[in-house]
Structures are given as structure tokens and as C-alpha cells.
Design an enzyme around this catalytic site. Structure first.
Site, PDB file in Angstrom:
ATOM      1  N   ASP A   1      -9.644 -40.506  33.714  1.00 36.08           N
ATOM      2  CA  ASP A   1     -10.447 -41.649  33.291  1.00 36.08           C
ATOM      3  C   ASP A   1     -11.034 -41.456  31.910  1.00 36.08           C
ATOM      4  O   ASP A   1     -11.087 -40.333  31.419  1.00 36.08           O
ATOM      5  CB  ASP A   1     -11.636 -41.780  34.252  1.00 36.08           C
TER       6      ASP A   1
ATOM      7  N   LYS B   1     -10.045 -46.506  29.102  1.00 35.23           N
ATOM      8  CA  LYS B   1      -9.965 -47.625  28.164  1.00 35.23           C
ATOM      9  C   LYS B   1     -10.557 -47.305  26.798  1.00 35.23           C
ATOM     10  O   LYS B   1     -10.552 -48.111  25.906  1.00 35.23           O
ATOM     11  CB  LYS B   1     -10.633 -48.864  28.744  1.00 35.23           C
TER      12      LYS B   1
ATOM     13  N   MET C   1     -24.847 -47.633  31.795  1.00 34.29           N
ATOM     14  CA  MET C   1     -24.199 -48.763  31.111  1.00 34.29           C
ATOM     15  C   MET C   1     -25.213 -49.807  30.645  1.00 34.29           C
ATOM     16  O   MET C   1     -24.940 -51.003  30.682  1.00 34.29           O
ATOM     17  CB  MET C   1     -23.168 -49.432  32.063  1.00 34.29           C
TER      18      MET C   1
HETATM   19  N1  SAH Z   1     -19.332 -41.769  37.460  1.00 34.76           N
HETATM   20  C1  SAH Z   1     -20.136 -41.570  36.255  1.00 34.76           C
HETATM   21  C2  SAH Z   1     -20.670 -42.881  35.714  1.00 34.76           C
HETATM   22  C3  SAH Z   1     -19.604 -43.835  35.232  1.00 34.76           C
HETATM   23  S1  SAH Z   1     -20.281 -45.323  34.551  1.00 34.76           S
HETATM   24  C4  SAH Z   1     -21.262 -40.590  36.575  1.00 34.76           C
HETATM   25  O1  SAH Z   1     -21.506 -40.292  37.737  1.00 34.76           O
HETATM   26  O2  SAH Z   1     -21.894 -40.090  35.637  1.00 34.76           O
HETATM   27  C5  SAH Z   1     -20.303 -44.943  32.823  1.00 34.76           C
HETATM   28  C6  SAH Z   1     -21.726 -44.737  32.337  1.00 34.76           C
HETATM   29  O3  SAH Z   1     -22.184 -43.440  32.713  1.00 34.76           O
HETATM   30  C7  SAH Z   1     -21.904 -44.782  30.843  1.00 34.76           C
HETATM   31  O4  SAH Z   1     -21.983 -46.108  30.370  1.00 34.76           O
HETATM   32  C8  SAH Z   1     -23.210 -44.054  30.669  1.00 34.76           C
HETATM   33  O5  SAH Z   1     -24.290 -44.885  31.042  1.00 34.76           O
HETATM   34  C9  SAH Z   1     -23.083 -42.970  31.737  1.00 34.76           C
HETATM   35  N2  SAH Z   1     -22.578 -41.692  31.206  1.00 34.76           N
HETATM   36  C10 SAH Z   1     -21.466 -41.041  31.577  1.00 34.76           C
HETATM   37  N3  SAH Z   1     -21.352 -39.864  30.939  1.00 34.76           N
HETATM   38  C11 SAH Z   1     -22.435 -39.755  30.138  1.00 34.76           C
HETATM   39  C12 SAH Z   1     -22.912 -38.762  29.230  1.00 34.76           C
HETATM   40  N4  SAH Z   1     -22.257 -37.620  29.014  1.00 34.76           N
HETATM   41  N5  SAH Z   1     -24.079 -38.995  28.589  1.00 34.76           N
HETATM   42  C13 SAH Z   1     -24.768 -40.127  28.791  1.00 34.76           C
HETATM   43  N6  SAH Z   1     -24.370 -41.101  29.629  1.00 34.76           N
HETATM   44  C14 SAH Z   1     -23.217 -40.920  30.302  1.00 34.76           C
END
Ligand code: SAH
Length: 261
Positions: A38, A60, A172
Site C-alpha cells: 500500500d 496511490k 486524514m
Molecule cells: N492504517 C493506518 C492509517 C491509514 S489512513 C494506521 O494504522 O496508521 C492514512 C492516514 O494515517 C494518513 O492520512 C495520516 O493521517 C495517518 N498516517 C499514517 N502514517 C503516518 C505517519 N507516519 N505520520 C503521520 N500520520 C500518518
């Protein structure tokens, strides 16, 4: 009956720092014939995959066209049916805003079992990366993980969330930050509520901004922060604010008056 059973895993790669991946995730990756990756997954984690594994990017970001969800599931099923073991690799935890639940449903519907391997979710890792615990006995009795863009089940009820007094961790949320802050203020949340945004947490390019709710959107925009970022709103953020103030004090010679030589 199958003799050599192919397997399917839904794996959380964690927030970015490769060392935050679980042992179980690295071991499953090392077994996979095919890895479907992903966006938001740090490509460095692929060091744990077999050298001869087929790596397929379905994210994406980075200019790649996004693979529709149905297409990802179809690919997964094709590989499993061909007897190949497939690792579906997602950022953070696969069951937190990662559409892992939907992929699991589709696999189950097709009669394919999938093993879920948790990852550390960004909603806990990002605040921790700047010293913010999502709960703390003095500040919050709980934490709410919520999406800022509201796709699927509609707009979150910000007024109801503000009333909980719990730590709000928003995924997000960057694109709609102005609206979210406006909704929380309109719901009566204090303009003094401490807030943080942490971009690219646990990666070398990590950056963050801290401010009170009243100035938060402007501060984030001045700092030029964007996605991916986690927004944290609530009393727990004062731990980071106090620390930043103490560090600024320490860095300013004479800030304590009496300490001036
Ligand atoms: N499954 C993922 C979330 C996916 S949704 C999880 O559990 O972390 C995608 C969102 O996750 C992004 O828009 C952001 O808000 C957050 N995100 C993912 N990785 C991040 C990171 N390294 N730092 C800050 N926000 C992050």
C-alpha cells in the site's frame, strides 16, 4: 485437499520506522511469494521480503495510479488460488482506517482465510514521537480515533466528540483542518485546548506543529505541514507544549532573569 497450502496475511507495517514493525510481520513477509504494498508503507520494510518475492505496488501516492479496491482483492485471490502465499502490507495497523476490514470480508466471502498481523498505528505512534501519550490520568480518560475526511459513514459528529473530553486523534484530517477546528470551536471546545499535528511521524522527515485550538489551523498552515499527518487535540498535548516552552527557556540565556551571570 491442498498439499502445499498457500497463505494470505494482512500485515501492518507500522508508522514508518522499520524497527517498529513486529517480529511476526517480518517473519510472515519472509515467507511470502507475493507482496502487495500500500501507499504509506515505508519501502525499507521490504528488506524482510524474500529476494525472489514478487513486489506489487498498489498505492496511490508517488505518481502511481491507484488500484481500485476490487482490483486489489482480485489480485490477492488470483495469487492464493494459484498456490502462492500473499502478504498484503499496509501502513500502521491494517484494521485502523486501512480498509483491511473490507479486504478481509472480500477474502472470507471467497472462502479464503487470512491471518491478520497488527501493526503500530500512526494514531499512537505519531503523538508518542513528540512525547504525547494518548491517555494520561491527569488529562484524559480515553481516546477517540476518528477520520477527518468522513468518507463512507459521513461527517463525524464533532460536537458529540468535543463533549467527550477525551483525546481526539484525527487521521486524514489535514485537508479539512479549518472546518474541523471551526466545528470544534462552534461546539464549545475551548480555544485554549492544546493541539498538535505530526507529519511523517517516526521517519527522518518527521515535522510537527503545536498550538492552542484558536491558533492551530493558522499555525499548521504557516509551518506548511501536509499529509500524511496525525492531529491530536486535548489536554495530553500540554505535555508537549510545556516541554517545548521549557526547552525554549533553556535555549534563551537570561530567560530566567536571576540566572543571568
Ligand atoms: N492504517 C493506518 C492509517 C491509514 S489512513 C494506521 O494504522 O496508521 C492514512 C492516514 O494515517 C494518513 O492520512 C495520516 O493521517 C495517518 N498516517 C499514517 N502514517 C503516518 C505517519 N507516519 N505520520 C503521520 N500520520 C500518518
Amino acid at each position: 485437499m491442498h498439499v502445499a497450502m498457500s497463505r494470505a496475511w494482512l500485515i501492518g507495517a507500522g508508522p514508518g520506522d522499520v524497527e517498529l514493525m513486529t517480529l511476526k510481520a517480518t517473519r510472515a513477509l519472509a515467507q511470502a511469494d507475493v507482496v502487495l504494498v500500500d501507499d504509506l508503507v515505508n519501502p525499507e520494510v521490504l528488506q524482510f521480503a524474500r529476494a525472489d518475492a514478487r513486489i506489487v505496488y498498489v498505492g496511490k501516492r508517488g505518481g502511481h495510479p491507484s488500484t481500485p479496491q476490487a482490483g486489489i482483492v482480485a489480485q490477492l485471490l488470483d495469487h492464493v488460488r494459484a498456490g502462492r502465499s500473499v502478504a498484503r502490507l499496509k501502513g500502521g495497523d491494517p484494521f485502523v482506517f486501512g480498509r483491511g476490514g473490507e479486504e478481509q470480508q472480500a477474502l472470507h466471502a471467497a472462502g479464503v482465510e487470512v491471518e491478520v498481523i497488527n501493526g503500530i498505528t500512526a494514531g499512537i505512534a505519531a503523538p508518542a514521537a513528540i512525547g504525547i501519550p494518548v491517555t494520561h490520568r491527569d488529562y484524559a480518560q480515553g481516546v477517540v480515533f476518528v477520520t477527518g475526511h468522513g468518507a463512507g459513514s459521513g461527517e463525524p459528529d464533532w460536537a458529540a466528540l468535543a463533549a467527550t473530553q477525551m483525546t481526539l486523534v484525527i487521521y486524514m484530517g489535514m485537508r479539512r483542518l479549518d472546518d474541523i477546528v471551526g466545528a470544534l470551536l462552534a461546539a464549545g471546545m475551548s480555544a485554549d485546548t492544546p493541539c498538535a499535528a505530526i507529519e511523517s511521524a517516526t521517519r527522518p522527515e518527521q515535522r510537527h506543529a503545536l498550538a492552542r485550538l484558536g491558533e492551530f489551523a493558522a499555525t499548521v498552515s504557516r509551518a506548511g505541514l501536509g499529509s500524511p499527518a496525525i492531529v491530536v487535540i486535548g489536554g495530553v498535548v500540554s505535555l508537549a507544549l510545556m516541554r517545548a516552552a521549557a526547552q525554549a527557556d533553556a535555549a534563551t540565556p537570561g530567560a530566567h532573569g536571576a540566572a543571568t551571570p
